[in-house]
Design a protein around this motif. Structure first.
Motif, short mmCIF file in Angstrom:
data_model
loop_
_atom_site.label_atom_id
_atom_site.label_comp_id
_atom_site.label_asym_id
_atom_site.label_seq_id
_atom_site.Cartn_x
_atom_site.Cartn_y
_atom_site.Cartn_z
N GLY A 150 0.80 -1.21 0.00
CA GLY A 150 0.00 0.00 0.00
C GLY A 150 0.84 1.27 0.00
N TRP A 151 1.86 1.31 0.83
CA TRP A 151 2.70 2.51 0.89
C TRP A 151 3.53 2.67 -0.38
N ALA A 152 3.96 1.57 -0.98
CA ALA A 152 4.66 1.68 -2.27
C ALA A 152 3.74 2.28 -3.32
N ALA A 153 2.46 1.92 -3.29
CA ALA A 153 1.49 2.50 -4.22
C ALA A 153 1.29 3.99 -3.94
N LEU A 154 1.26 4.35 -2.65
CA LEU A 154 1.13 5.78 -2.30
C LEU A 154 2.33 6.58 -2.79
#
Length: 186
Positions: free
Chosen positions: A117-121
């Motif tokens: 999720g944070w990589a996507a953000l």
């Protein structure tokens, strides 16, 4: 859902020592350390994108804590009977079970995968913050690499990553709504 491919995927990856070491690097160093680095650059150069990323990360972290509390799930690395290997411990001498890490790590926090999720953000924020296609491509590559790394390292299932994307998508929507309502949060 018929997605029980993680044991076979990791088994295949374990044949390639360099791949395992690269995925361990991605999982460990291209998560929170990268997030801090991108955040610092955005703080100095694109403050509105810094605020968006910061708020989305904090909101997603809060949502994830609720899910971890309500629905604790152990990562695959604990299921050695299915052939999973904790690659972080075996190949990189990094272990979440280490005494020094225990105060900072919940061993039953696999759902959602904030790594994914944070990589996507980060990728989303980089797309907005710059027109440089190299930087944008780097964000996408990091997201894709992290999505593979969480499975190769036996730290998450595919579904954990999907739920991580949903949680971070909700958090991003809230952060965008806050900005549109005039919240600057700087």
């Amino acid at each position: 859902f018929g997605l029980w491919i993680e044991p076979q995927f990791q088994s295949w990856a374990l044949q390639f020592d360099l791949l395992i070491r690269a995925m361990n690097f991605v999982y460990f160093w291209l998560d929170f350390p990268l997030l801090v680095g991108v955040g610092l650059v955005l703080f100095w150069r694109k403050r509105d994108y810094y605020t968006l990323l910061r708020d989305a990360v904090l909101i997603s972290g809060a949502l994830a804590l609720i899910l971890y509390w309500m629905y604790p799930v152990a990562p695959p690395r604990y299921l050695v009977e299915f052939g999973f290997v904790d690659t972080m411990e075996r190949y990189s001498n990094l272990s979440y079970q280490a005494q020094s890490m225990r105060p900072f790590v919940n061993p039953f926090a696999a759902v959602p995968s904030l790594h994914v999720g944070w990589a996507a953000l980060v990728a989303y924020t980089l797309f907005g913050a710059t027109k440089n296609w190299g930087v944008r491509a780097g964000g996408v590559v990091i997201f894709l690499a992290q999505s593979v790394a969480v499975i190769v390292t036996a730290n998450h299932y595919i579904l954990d990553g999907v739920i991580g994307l949903i949680v971070c998508g909700v958090a991003l929507a809230i952060a965008i709504a806050l900005q549109r309502r005039g919240y600057l949060g700087i």
